[in-house]
Design an enzyme around this catalytic site. Sequence first.
Site, PDB file in Angstrom:
ATOM      1  N   HIS A   7      14.377 -22.355  22.958  1.00  0.00           N
ATOM      2  CA  HIS A   7      14.943 -23.623  23.408  1.00  0.00           C
ATOM      3  C   HIS A   7      14.783 -24.665  22.316  1.00  0.00           C
ATOM      4  O   HIS A   7      14.071 -24.448  21.335  1.00  0.00           O
ATOM      5  CB  HIS A   7      14.227 -24.097  24.683  1.00  0.00           C
ATOM      6  CG  HIS A   7      12.796 -24.459  24.426  1.00  0.00           C
ATOM      7  ND1 HIS A   7      11.776 -23.532  24.483  1.00  0.00           N
ATOM      8  CD2 HIS A   7      12.220 -25.641  24.076  1.00  0.00           C
ATOM      9  CE1 HIS A   7      10.628 -24.126  24.178  1.00  0.00           C
ATOM     10  NE2 HIS A   7      10.872 -25.406  23.921  1.00  0.00           N
TER      11      HIS A   7
ATOM     12  N   HIS B  54      14.122 -28.225  16.659  1.00  0.00           N
ATOM     13  CA  HIS B  54      14.013 -26.881  16.081  1.00  0.00           C
ATOM     14  C   HIS B  54      13.825 -25.889  17.224  1.00  0.00           C
ATOM     15  O   HIS B  54      13.639 -26.279  18.375  1.00  0.00           O
ATOM     16  CB  HIS B  54      12.822 -26.806  15.114  1.00  0.00           C
ATOM     17  CG  HIS B  54      11.518 -27.095  15.780  1.00  0.00           C
ATOM     18  ND1 HIS B  54      11.062 -28.370  16.016  1.00  0.00           N
ATOM     19  CD2 HIS B  54      10.576 -26.266  16.298  1.00  0.00           C
ATOM     20  CE1 HIS B  54       9.898 -28.317  16.643  1.00  0.00           C
ATOM     21  NE2 HIS B  54       9.577 -27.050  16.837  1.00  0.00           N
TER      22      HIS B  54
END
Length: 195
Positions: free
Chosen positions: A49, A136
Amino acid sequence: MVVPQTAQTQRLFTAIALPSEHKKELRRWVEQDVNELSFRKWTDFRDYHVTLQFLGDVATKDIPELEQALFQAAAAHSPFTLGIGEPGTFGRDGFPRVLWRVVTGQKDCLNQLHQSIVQATEPLGFKPEERPYRPHITVARSYTGQEPVPASIFQSDDRIGKPWEVGEFVLYATRMGQKPMYQIIQTIPLSRRNP
């Protein structure tokens, strides 16, 4: 609103969940290119995620109010496009504490969504992080190898799929010791209005 974790609380964060195909492609990259590296913890591919805001331990009774604030924040945003870019690390050069893949695409839209969520949750007692937002996808944590991570893992990798449209974000609860560790407790759609 943030309280110590007990049976009456849940550890929550908001995030953009990766589409299933992108999760599988990222898992293939891990298995083929970096699986031999010594990291203490590898992220379960189902948990990949992009974090928007970590919220911490939240009283279960306060979750509906939090969800309402998140729906209001989402209403100001149209869908946008993200992709998966090159690998990177946080921590000491060669001996990282986090291995990740960078997020590409409409990062301005992503940053604006992040800001809206932070602004919507702050009146409820959630404090924004002091460090800058660096979106990220975490792949592994705590490198334990004796030799530095080889530079070859940072070479171009074009196997990760095409960009995808982000039309929603999710409220995740952390379930320590389970696989996958993150459970979606609410899906929050972005507005379909034109910007």
